[in-house]
Design an enzyme around this catalytic site. Structure first.
Site, PDB file in Angstrom:
ATOM      1  N   ARG A   1      33.815 -30.464  26.559  1.00 42.71           N
ATOM      2  CA  ARG A   1      34.036 -31.067  27.912  1.00 42.71           C
ATOM      3  C   ARG A   1      32.808 -31.945  28.350  1.00 42.71           C
ATOM      4  NH1 ARG A   1      37.095 -26.071  28.748  1.00 42.71           N
ATOM      5  NH2 ARG A   1      39.074 -26.574  28.261  1.00 42.71           N
TER       6      ARG A   1
ATOM      7  N   LYS B   1      29.830 -46.384  30.896  1.00 44.86           N
ATOM      8  CA  LYS B   1      31.483 -46.773  30.482  1.00 44.86           C
ATOM      9  C   LYS B   1      31.348 -46.309  29.032  1.00 44.86           C
ATOM     10  CE  LYS B   1      33.291 -50.047  33.375  1.00 44.86           C
ATOM     11  NZ  LYS B   1      33.913 -51.527  33.538  1.00 44.86           N
TER      12      LYS B   1
ATOM     13  N   GLU C   1      26.016 -61.957  27.986  1.00 42.69           N
ATOM     14  CA  GLU C   1      26.262 -60.913  29.221  1.00 42.69           C
ATOM     15  C   GLU C   1      25.063 -61.122  30.032  1.00 42.69           C
ATOM     16  OE1 GLU C   1      28.615 -59.035  29.497  1.00 42.69           O
ATOM     17  OE2 GLU C   1      29.525 -58.133  27.804  1.00 42.69           O
TER      18      GLU C   1
ATOM     19  N   LYS D   1      22.540 -54.332  37.372  1.00 37.35           N
ATOM     20  CA  LYS D   1      23.705 -53.562  36.835  1.00 37.35           C
ATOM     21  C   LYS D   1      23.447 -52.255  37.483  1.00 37.35           C
ATOM     22  CE  LYS D   1      26.722 -51.916  33.469  1.00 37.35           C
ATOM     23  NZ  LYS D   1      27.236 -52.006  32.206  1.00 37.35           N
TER      24      LYS D   1
ATOM     25  N   GLU E   1      34.215 -48.035  39.238  1.00 36.07           N
ATOM     26  CA  GLU E   1      34.962 -49.265  39.610  1.00 36.07           C
ATOM     27  C   GLU E   1      36.207 -49.226  40.425  1.00 36.07           C
ATOM     28  OE1 GLU E   1      34.967 -51.717  35.745  1.00 36.07           O
ATOM     29  OE2 GLU E   1      37.076 -52.290  36.307  1.00 36.07           O
TER      30      GLU E   1
ATOM     31  N   ARG F   1      32.147 -53.133  41.034  1.00 35.06           N
ATOM     32  CA  ARG F   1      31.831 -53.230  39.622  1.00 35.06           C
ATOM     33  C   ARG F   1      32.659 -53.943  38.670  1.00 35.06           C
ATOM     34  NH1 ARG F   1      29.899 -47.893  35.666  1.00 35.06           N
ATOM     35  NH2 ARG F   1      29.813 -49.354  33.868  1.00 35.06           N
TER      36      ARG F   1
ATOM     37  N   ASN G   1      32.884 -57.685  35.075  1.00 29.96           N
ATOM     38  CA  ASN G   1      33.874 -58.250  33.793  1.00 29.96           C
ATOM     39  C   ASN G   1      34.342 -59.496  34.062  1.00 29.96           C
ATOM     40  OD1 ASN G   1      34.404 -55.291  32.673  1.00 29.96           O
ATOM     41  ND2 ASN G   1      35.687 -54.926  34.719  1.00 29.96           N
TER      42      ASN G   1
ATOM     43  N   HIS H   1      35.782 -61.079  30.918  1.00 26.16           N
ATOM     44  CA  HIS H   1      36.176 -60.166  30.121  1.00 26.16           C
ATOM     45  C   HIS H   1      37.638 -59.931  29.703  1.00 26.16           C
ATOM     46  CE1 HIS H   1      32.034 -59.047  30.154  1.00 26.16           C
ATOM     47  NE2 HIS H   1      32.093 -58.003  29.485  1.00 26.16           N
TER      48      HIS H   1
ATOM     49  N   HIS I   1      38.332 -59.892  26.309  1.00 23.71           N
ATOM     50  CA  HIS I   1      39.170 -58.690  25.344  1.00 23.71           C
ATOM     51  C   HIS I   1      40.414 -59.081  24.555  1.00 23.71           C
ATOM     52  CE1 HIS I   1      36.749 -55.519  27.976  1.00 23.71           C
ATOM     53  NE2 HIS I   1      36.169 -55.889  27.087  1.00 23.71           N
TER      54      HIS I   1
ATOM     55  N   HIS J   1      31.584 -59.603  20.427  1.00 25.42           N
ATOM     56  CA  HIS J   1      31.896 -59.604  21.831  1.00 25.42           C
ATOM     57  C   HIS J   1      31.376 -60.525  22.988  1.00 25.42           C
ATOM     58  CE1 HIS J   1      32.861 -57.149  25.768  1.00 25.42           C
ATOM     59  NE2 HIS J   1      31.677 -57.473  25.914  1.00 25.42           N
TER      60      HIS J   1
END
Ligand code: NAD
Ligand code: GLY
Length: 360
Positions: free
Chosen positions: A125, A147, A189, A231, A241, A245, A249, A252, A256, A269
């Site tokens: 966990r 993330k 990025e 960041k 987010e 935040r 993206n 993105h 994606h 990417h």
């Protein structure tokens, strides 16, 4: 050599440092106080492990207190960022006898960081993990902010968790072996950060593209530090987010969808994000949010960095279908990050699919 810069990600009791400098993987200093417990698993890939895994293992094994350290080497590349890889990390942790105070060390690019981070989030966990980014992209983006995740055939990064690292240790020397195409992908990025909130940095990138592409150490350090500072501040204000935040993206949702539709690993990417940012800029202009000249400046900068500006020839309908499964969406509407020009990104709700198709 000690860190050139240390940036704190201010998350209260879970605050952590990003240490940036040369020679950090052969110096015990930046690691002091980072690893608790007695077990550490270094997760790397088959490009990076031969270069750095033994050095990091020996450094940690010889530390005080001494650690039991194992190395797991995964196959490199986005095509392997899946649950099988996470499962292999679990097997290695079991074999090491990793208890709750064990630490996972992600040594590699964003793919390794995302896989190892997710495994650390799940094992018992949640155990500690440390990000040791070795690509430009991972140094400026993926190693910071917690993330973690892997891809699903239905979409990119659909399985994941927020799990902050204990520290980020970015050794600039590792970039010496990074292939040029990967370096260029990392600049996507960097450009993204400038696009969403720092027009002055955008102008600096325009003026310094040559130095950055020739890997000038001072220029690279400035770019990495600027991105990490930006960041770190965004993540400290909006870790999960729920608001700003999402601006990170930019490009993105398109990117994606392109990555998934082309087959993971075909388009890097960063390359997908470059095409995606230009599509977002084009859509912004179509919606009268920004001037076409701003799109032109972005296009020129992407070209300077050798990044793609046209998406590959794939079906626009298939791409929009992919975009519907993006994590930023709410049921039945597209939610995109668009801009009002360089440095001014915005979250835009209820974007019509017809407008997206026109931009494509
Ligand atoms: P990557 O991890 O695949 O690394 C790129 C390639 O470079 C790989 O082949 C790798 O083996 C090789 N490599 C890495 N370091 C090297 C070095 N020092 N010398 C030689 N070769 C080296 O890709 P990436 O661009 O680092 O990361 C992309 C991934 O990051 C994507 O999966 C993306 O979704 C993810 N990402 C995550 C976040 C986040 O916040 N978690 C943010 C951005 C991107
Ligand atoms: N790369 C987007 C984020 O970290 O939020």
């Amino acid at each position: 050599m000690s860190a050139i810069a240390t940036i704190e990600v201010g998350l209260g009791e879970r605050r952590y440092p990003i240490r940036i400098g040369a020679g950090l993987l052969s110096d015990a200093g930046p690691w002091r106080g980072v690893i608790r417990g007695r077990h550490a698993l270094i997760v790397s890939d088959d490009h990076v492990a031969p270069l750095h895994a033994a050095g990091v293992r020996d450094l940690l094994a010889a530390g005080e207190p001494p650690l039991r350290v194992a190395v797991l080497t995964l196959p490199a590349g986005e095509a392997h960022k899946n649950l099988d890889a996470v499962s292999r990390v679990f097997d290695a942790l079991a074999e090491l006898g990793a208890t709750r105070d064990a630490c996972v060390i992600a040594l590699g690019g964003g793919v390794v960081g995302d896989i190892a981070g997710l495994a650390a989030a799940c094992w018992m966990r949640g155990i500690d993990f440390v990000q040791v980014p070795t690509t430009l992209l991972a140094m400026v983006d993926s190693s910071v902010g917690g993330k973690t995740g892997v891809d699903h055939p239905a979409g990119k990064n659909l399985i994941g968790a927020f799990h902050q690292p204990r520290a980020v240790i970015a050794d600039l020397d590792t970039l010496a072996t990074l292939p040029d195409r990967e370096l260029r992908a990392g600049f996507a990025e960097v450009i993204k950060i400038a696009c969403i909130g720092d027009a002055e940095f955008f102008a600096w990138l325009e003026a310094n593209a040559g130095a950055l592409l020739s890997r000038d150490a001072a220029a690279l350090t400035h770019a990495i530090v600027t991105c990490c500072r930006f960041k770190a501040e965004v993540v400290a204000r909006d870790e999960r987010e729920s608001g700003e935040r999402a601006l990170l993206n930019f490009g993105h949702t398109f990117g994606h969808a392109l990555e998934a539709e082309c087959g993971y690993g075909t388009l890097l990417h960063g390359e997908a994000v470059a095409s995606g940012m230009l599509l977002a800029a084009r859509l912004s202009s179509l919606l009268h949010m920004s001037q076409p000249s701003e799109t032109g400046r972005l296009r020129n900068l992407l070209v300077r960095f050798g990044l793609p500006t046209e998406p590959p020839r794939i079906s626009a309908d298939a791409l929009v279908a992919r975009m519907r499964l993006d994590k930023k969406n709410r049921a039945n509407s597209l939610r995109l990050i668009l801009w009002r020009g360089i440095g001014k990104a915005e979250i835009v709700e209820n974007v019509r699919e017809g407008d997206v198709l026109s931009a494509l």
